[in-house]
Motif scaffolding. Sequence first.
Motif, PDB file in Angstrom:
ATOM      1  N   ASN A  84       7.467  14.160   4.826  1.00  0.00           N
ATOM      2  CA  ASN A  84       6.140  14.580   4.373  1.00  0.00           C
ATOM      3  C   ASN A  84       5.495  13.511   3.496  1.00  0.00           C
ATOM      4  N   ILE A  85       4.205  13.322   3.676  1.00  0.00           N
ATOM      5  CA  ILE A  85       3.437  12.431   2.810  1.00  0.00           C
ATOM      6  C   ILE A  85       2.901  13.251   1.638  1.00  0.00           C
ATOM      7  N   ILE A  86       3.041  12.712   0.442  1.00  0.00           N
ATOM      8  CA  ILE A  86       2.731  13.486  -0.765  1.00  0.00           C
ATOM      9  C   ILE A  86       1.682  12.776  -1.625  1.00  0.00           C
ATOM     10  N   THR A  87       1.216  13.486  -2.644  1.00  0.00           N
ATOM     11  CA  THR A  87       0.406  12.885  -3.696  1.00  0.00           C
ATOM     12  C   THR A  87       1.032  13.247  -5.031  1.00  0.00           C
ATOM     13  N   LEU A  88       0.784  12.432  -6.030  1.00  0.00           N
ATOM     14  CA  LEU A  88       1.269  12.699  -7.376  1.00  0.00           C
ATOM     15  C   LEU A  88       0.247  13.546  -8.128  1.00  0.00           C
ATOM     16  N   PRO A  89       0.644  14.193  -9.214  1.00  0.00           N
ATOM     17  CA  PRO A  89      -0.307  14.971 -10.011  1.00  0.00           C
ATOM     18  C   PRO A  89      -1.499  14.115 -10.436  1.00  0.00           C
ATOM     19  N   GLU A  90      -2.655  14.744 -10.572  1.00  0.00           N
ATOM     20  CA  GLU A  90      -3.883  14.019 -10.865  1.00  0.00           C
ATOM     21  C   GLU A  90      -3.822  13.255 -12.187  1.00  0.00           C
ATOM     22  N   ASP A  91      -3.056  13.777 -13.164  1.00  0.00           N
ATOM     23  CA  ASP A  91      -2.983  13.109 -14.467  1.00  0.00           C
ATOM     24  C   ASP A  91      -1.937  11.997 -14.501  1.00  0.00           C
ATOM     25  N   TYR A  92      -1.320  11.728 -13.381  1.00  0.00           N
ATOM     26  CA  TYR A  92      -0.320  10.662 -13.314  1.00  0.00           C
ATOM     27  C   TYR A  92      -1.010   9.309 -13.481  1.00  0.00           C
ATOM     28  N   TYR A  94      -0.624   6.440 -12.171  1.00  0.00           N
ATOM     29  CA  TYR A  94      -0.960   5.769 -10.911  1.00  0.00           C
ATOM     30  C   TYR A  94      -2.297   6.250 -10.362  1.00  0.00           C
ATOM     31  N   ASN A  95      -2.512   7.564 -10.400  1.00  0.00           N
ATOM     32  CA  ASN A  95      -3.759   8.118  -9.881  1.00  0.00           C
ATOM     33  C   ASN A  95      -4.965   7.755 -10.738  1.00  0.00           C
ATOM     34  N   SER A  97      -5.325   4.798 -12.139  1.00  0.00           N
ATOM     35  CA  SER A  97      -5.527   3.348 -12.074  1.00  0.00           C
ATOM     36  C   SER A  97      -6.747   3.033 -11.217  1.00  0.00           C
ATOM     37  N   SER A  98      -7.363   1.886 -11.469  1.00  0.00           N
ATOM     38  CA  SER A  98      -8.531   1.473 -10.698  1.00  0.00           C
ATOM     39  C   SER A  98      -8.181   1.267  -9.230  1.00  0.00           C
ATOM     40  N   TYR A  99      -6.920   0.928  -8.990  1.00  0.00           N
ATOM     41  CA  TYR A  99      -6.462   0.730  -7.613  1.00  0.00           C
ATOM     42  C   TYR A  99      -6.680   1.990  -6.771  1.00  0.00           C
ATOM     43  N   VAL A 100      -6.431   3.145  -7.357  1.00  0.00           N
ATOM     44  CA  VAL A 100      -6.586   4.415  -6.636  1.00  0.00           C
ATOM     45  C   VAL A 100      -8.006   4.955  -6.746  1.00  0.00           C
ATOM     46  N   THR A 101      -8.588   4.873  -7.917  1.00  0.00           N
ATOM     47  CA  THR A 101      -9.938   5.419  -8.081  1.00  0.00           C
ATOM     48  C   THR A 101     -10.964   4.671  -7.229  1.00  0.00           C
ATOM     49  N   ASP A 102     -10.711   3.372  -6.968  1.00  0.00           N
ATOM     50  CA  ASP A 102     -11.610   2.603  -6.113  1.00  0.00           C
ATOM     51  C   ASP A 102     -11.504   3.031  -4.651  1.00  0.00           C
ATOM     52  N   GLN A 103     -10.328   3.502  -4.275  1.00  0.00           N
ATOM     53  CA  GLN A 103     -10.098   3.949  -2.898  1.00  0.00           C
ATOM     54  C   GLN A 103      -9.118   5.122  -2.932  1.00  0.00           C
ATOM     55  N   ALA A 161       1.352   0.565 -11.974  1.00  0.00           N
ATOM     56  CA  ALA A 161       0.386  -0.092 -11.092  1.00  0.00           C
ATOM     57  C   ALA A 161       1.109  -0.604  -9.852  1.00  0.00           C
ATOM     58  N   ALA A 162       0.673  -0.156  -8.694  1.00  0.00           N
ATOM     59  CA  ALA A 162       1.349  -0.515  -7.458  1.00  0.00           C
ATOM     60  C   ALA A 162       1.191  -1.996  -7.148  1.00  0.00           C
ATOM     61  N   LYS A 163       2.172  -2.560  -6.455  1.00  0.00           N
ATOM     62  CA  LYS A 163       2.081  -3.913  -5.939  1.00  0.00           C
ATOM     63  C   LYS A 163       2.704  -3.922  -4.555  1.00  0.00           C
ATOM     64  N   GLU A 164       2.420  -4.963  -3.779  1.00  0.00           N
ATOM     65  CA  GLU A 164       2.892  -4.995  -2.406  1.00  0.00           C
ATOM     66  C   GLU A 164       4.411  -5.112  -2.355  1.00  0.00           C
ATOM     67  N   LEU A 165       5.014  -4.324  -1.499  1.00  0.00           N
ATOM     68  CA  LEU A 165       6.461  -4.279  -1.389  1.00  0.00           C
ATOM     69  C   LEU A 165       6.993  -5.473  -0.600  1.00  0.00           C
TER      70      LEU A 165
END
Length: 227
Positions: A84-92, A94-95, A97-103, A161-165
């Motif tokens: 299953n593909i998941i999402t983290l809680p909104e207050d996390y 990662y969510n 971060s500008s990386y996610v809020t931008d897209q 903050a995510a980075k490329e694996l």
Amino acid sequence: MSQDPTESIIEILLNKSTVKQKTYRKVCKAFKQLEKEAQQLIEVLSAKTIDRDQDVKLSVESISKQEFHIRVAGDLLVFVLHTNIITLPEDYEYNKSSYVTDQPLRKYLGQINVYNFMADSFEFNRLNDPGYLLARLLINSENYFIVEGDRQVGFMFKSAAAKELKNVDLNILIKLIISQAAENDLVVPPFPNIRNITVREKLEKTQSLGAGNKIGFQMSYQNETKS
């Protein structure tokens, strides 16, 4: 009459579906590479330890496309790929971060969980023995990742903050997980707690009587429970 939202709903569903499918492909690829990295590391460790002690058991076993195990002496590390593909809680973090809020579609993540069990729990079919979540690898559709974990794992991958694996990240993660499992010793319950047992406990848990828990995890998770 308000505009029919049907087309908008279809567009949202298609966008989400495309991202989730791409995310799952990325996490499947990472899982295969993680198992490959584990195989290579165990081969190196085996070559360096077999002459010194042949009783130190080191192995990697593929269980299915979604699971493999690493045996490291008395520990069994269980790697599970969730379908299953998941999402983290909104207050996390990662969510937020500008990386996610931008897209926002970047918030969808595939997950690989790593659990630590005592190897004897499986060997003797001790069904009530606990396993502990040691680390969690999360990957999105762009192959960007974050890692959650205790102690060394959490320290090395402490940024949300995510980075490329890269393959080197998986190599480091495998080494840290094995190292952490090996360093955590077993601690038996206090003597008064195991002074009395029932006949049922003797019959059902003969092999586990007096067994301990991993001290590192015990302390970590007990503290979380108390807070």
